[in-house]
Design a protein around this motif. Structure first.
Motif, short mmCIF file in Angstrom:
data_model
loop_
_atom_site.label_atom_id
_atom_site.label_comp_id
_atom_site.label_asym_id
_atom_site.label_seq_id
_atom_site.Cartn_x
_atom_site.Cartn_y
_atom_site.Cartn_z
N LYS A 1 -38.51 59.10 60.85
CA LYS A 1 -38.13 60.29 60.21
C LYS A 1 -38.03 60.35 58.60
N ALA A 2 -37.65 59.12 58.26
CA ALA A 2 -37.54 58.56 56.53
C ALA A 2 -39.56 58.30 56.66
N LEU A 3 -40.12 57.87 57.21
CA LEU A 3 -41.14 57.68 56.71
C LEU A 3 -42.25 58.89 56.61
N GLU A 4 -41.92 60.16 57.79
CA GLU A 4 -42.96 61.19 58.34
C GLU A 4 -42.75 61.78 56.68
N THR A 5 -41.06 62.08 56.00
CA THR A 5 -40.79 63.00 55.14
C THR A 5 -41.52 61.80 52.86
N PHE A 6 -41.76 60.16 53.78
CA PHE A 6 -42.01 60.08 52.65
C PHE A 6 -43.98 60.69 52.52
N ILE A 7 -44.56 60.53 53.24
CA ILE A 7 -45.55 60.70 54.02
C ILE A 7 -46.11 62.60 53.21
N ASN A 8 -45.45 62.65 53.98
CA ASN A 8 -45.26 64.37 53.62
C ASN A 8 -45.23 65.17 52.01
N GLU A 9 -44.38 63.58 51.69
CA GLU A 9 -44.01 64.00 49.89
C GLU A 9 -45.63 63.40 48.80
N LYS A 10 -46.11 62.24 49.70
CA LYS A 10 -46.97 61.25 48.49
C LYS A 10 -48.37 61.58 49.20
N GLY A 11 -48.44 62.64 50.13
CA GLY A 11 -49.70 63.28 50.54
C GLY A 11 -49.94 61.26 51.55
N ALA A 12 -50.86 61.96 52.80
CA ALA A 12 -51.62 60.72 53.25
C ALA A 12 -52.61 60.44 52.61
N GLU A 13 -52.98 61.04 52.05
CA GLU A 13 -55.05 60.51 51.61
C GLU A 13 -54.77 59.83 50.33
N ASN A 14 -52.82 59.41 50.02
CA ASN A 14 -53.03 58.55 49.18
C ASN A 14 -51.84 57.23 49.69
N ILE A 15 -51.99 56.86 50.87
CA ILE A 15 -51.43 55.96 51.58
C ILE A 15 -52.07 54.90 52.59
N PRO A 16 -52.59 54.24 51.48
CA PRO A 16 -53.52 53.41 52.79
C PRO A 16 -53.72 52.45 53.99
N LEU A 17 -52.49 52.51 53.99
CA LEU A 17 -51.44 52.38 54.69
C LEU A 17 -50.18 51.62 55.26
N ILE A 18 -49.91 51.22 56.30
CA ILE A 18 -48.50 51.61 56.97
C ILE A 18 -48.64 50.30 57.39
N MET A 19 -47.29 49.53 56.84
CA MET A 19 -47.03 48.10 57.61
C MET A 19 -45.53 48.17 58.78
N LEU A 20 -45.90 46.96 59.22
CA LEU A 20 -44.32 47.34 59.93
C LEU A 20 -44.43 45.62 60.46
N THR A 21 -43.59 44.61 59.69
CA THR A 21 -43.10 43.03 59.31
C THR A 21 -42.19 42.75 60.79
N ILE A 22 -42.61 42.05 61.70
CA ILE A 22 -42.51 41.66 62.80
C ILE A 22 -42.28 40.03 62.39
N THR A 23 -41.45 39.17 62.62
CA THR A 23 -39.35 40.09 62.30
C THR A 23 -39.78 40.42 61.09
N ASN A 24 -38.49 41.00 61.15
CA ASN A 24 -38.52 41.83 59.74
C ASN A 24 -37.47 40.65 58.45
#
Ligand code: F0G
Length: 459
Positions: free
Chosen positions: A161-184
């Protein structure tokens, strides 16, 4: 159930040096109370990191002799390439000398001013590479992941949910990638569930943003999925890892963790144009695309390590040996991140030393005391590593103050771990005597490596 034993015999040993408490007090003072600056030979049990500290197998050492040192197109590269592709399924594999070199290449190309990146939690070098490019990185780990005392199966998950809010705030076009650190890693070595990877993938699809894995500890993550997530109990770790990577567009990897080698890494990706740009930069900074800053023998050892890491006897022993240490500490009342992570135990310094405020670096104080008490080297993951300053120069502490006891792979036996537990418990039992510390020197970036401190008066 019988004792889970080390699934190996020891063929070659390395002596460790014993020091006295008085010697350690002098050594630590000379190192500015920063164990990064102590000579390794003055450390009895080195839990600074699980990175590059693995014991290689006889097969890996045999591979070292097979290394093909051709500048271009070496045989060892093709073995490495096939081993990485078998697990990740990615189209292009670019060898690098370690994980952060892969990050540097990726974020130099995708980053820059006005770009934003999101992860469950970026590791410090990843964040540094993002910030070095002029971009900003944001962490959105699930709420339970921020509470050391709360148990949950997948505390490394992304808060979608927080991720989606962030994407809407910053604009998908300004987010070149999303990363998952496994394990964190920075959040306690906690795993990410397959369901969460799928959910993040769906968001990435909706907004057309690529998903990358920071895959350093992918096998440990896959093993947790097998043990904890419904529907995966009968799948092999290899199959689970393959499914994890199938949701990603690319991955960065430090082979110094779950490829069981002392040096190496890679960038794996599906996007042809990006791969071409990355390779071009690789040639300038690391080397030709079939060796990328590594010797042929290193590539050989990685290929073999990637075969060995998905062995379930190994992973059972690995995860259990970390949990074993965790259980001993919990039984003695020592506050740790629960449940134990995959590669390390994280002491919760806020609960361990509630009397020392973040400005006096409680986790650093524990790190120093573990060295004095038992010659154990651990690492601070708190206000020293991640603290920032506000405009008036006051510390903005990160959410957690932790001490990481990272367990090198296949290096220490159960009696070493018993000793570690005894030392930690001893320090905990006399926690009222631990001092705070004053930071007297810091570098502008990644300050924890070279920072120096002075002891404040004993409370
Ligand atoms: N990502 C994660 C999650 C890591 O833990 C590390 C390294 C890196 C990237 C960078 O890889 O060291 O090969 O350049 N972690 C080590 C540690 C240093 O101690 O946790 P690298």
């Amino acid at each position: 159930m019988k004792t889970i034993i080390e699934p190996f015999k020891i063929k070659s040993v390395e002596p460790i040096k014993f020091t006295t408490r008085e010697e350690r007090e002098v050594l630590l003072k000379e190192a500015g109370y920063n164990p990064f600056l102590i000579k390794a030979e003055d450390v009895l049990i080195d839990l600074l990191t699980d990175s590059g500290t693995s014991a290689m197998s006889a097969q890996q050492w045999a591979g070292i002799m097979l290394g093909d040192e051709a500048y271009a197109g070496s045989n060892s590269f093709y073995k490495f390439d096939a081993a990485v592709k078998k697990i990740t399924g990615m189209k292009t594999v670019i060898p690098t000398h370690q994980g952060r070199a892969a990050e540097k290449i990726l974020f130099s190309i995708l980053g820059g001013k006005g770009k934003y990146f999101a992860a469950n939690t970026f590791f410090d070098t990843t964040r540094a590479n993002i910030e070095f490019s002029g971009s900003e990185g944001f962490d959105f780990v699930v709420e339970v992941g921020k509470h050391p005392e709360q148990r949950a199966d997948f505390k490394g998950n992304m808060d979608v949910k927080a991720l989606e809010t962030f994407i809407n705030e910053k604009g998908a076009e300004n987010i070149p990638l999303i990363m998952l650190t496994i394990t964190n890693n920075s959040g306690g070595g906690q795993p990410v569930s397959m369901q969460n990877i799928r959910e993040v993938r769906e968001i990435c699809d909706d907004y057309e943003i690529p998903l990358y894995l920071d895959a350093c500890r992918f096998a440990e993550n896959a093993y947790f999925i097998k043990k904890r997530e419904k529907g995966y109990e009968n799948k092999s770790v290899l199959e689970i890892a393959q499914e994890m990577f199938s949701y990603a567009d690319g991955a960065t990897m430090s082979a110094k963790k779950d490829a069981l080698v002392n040096i190496g890494g890679f960038l794996a990706l599906n996007d042809d144009e990006l791969a071409m740009n990355c390779r071009n930069l690789l040639i300038v900074t690391e080397g030709f695309p079939t060796y990328g800053g590594l010797a042929g023998r290193d590539l050989e050892a990685i290929a073999q390590g990637l075969e060995e890491i998905v062995d379930e006897h190994y992973l059972q022993y690995r995860i259990r040996s970390v949990e074993y240490l965790g259980e001993k500490l919990i039984a003695a009342g020592v506050p740790i991140i629960e449940p134990p992570g995959g590669h390390a135990i994280y002491l919760d310094a806020k609960r361990f030393l509630p009397n020392i405020p973040p400005e006096e670096f409680p986790a650093q104080s524990i790190v120093c005391e573990l060295y004095i008490e038992g010659g154990i080297r651990a690492v601070e993951i708190g206000s020293v590593m991640f603290g920032k300053y506000d405009k008036d120069g006051y510390l903005i502490p990160p959410p957690m103050e932790l001490v990481r006891l990272a367990i090198p792979r296949r290096v220490y036996t159960q009696s070493h771990i018993d000793y570690v537990a005894e030392v930690v418990i001893e320090v905990y039992n006399r926690r009222q005597t631990l001092p705070g510390y004053l930071l007297t020197y810091e570098a502008p970036i990644l300050r924890h490596f070279t920072a120096r401190f002075e002891k404040l008066c004993n409370p």
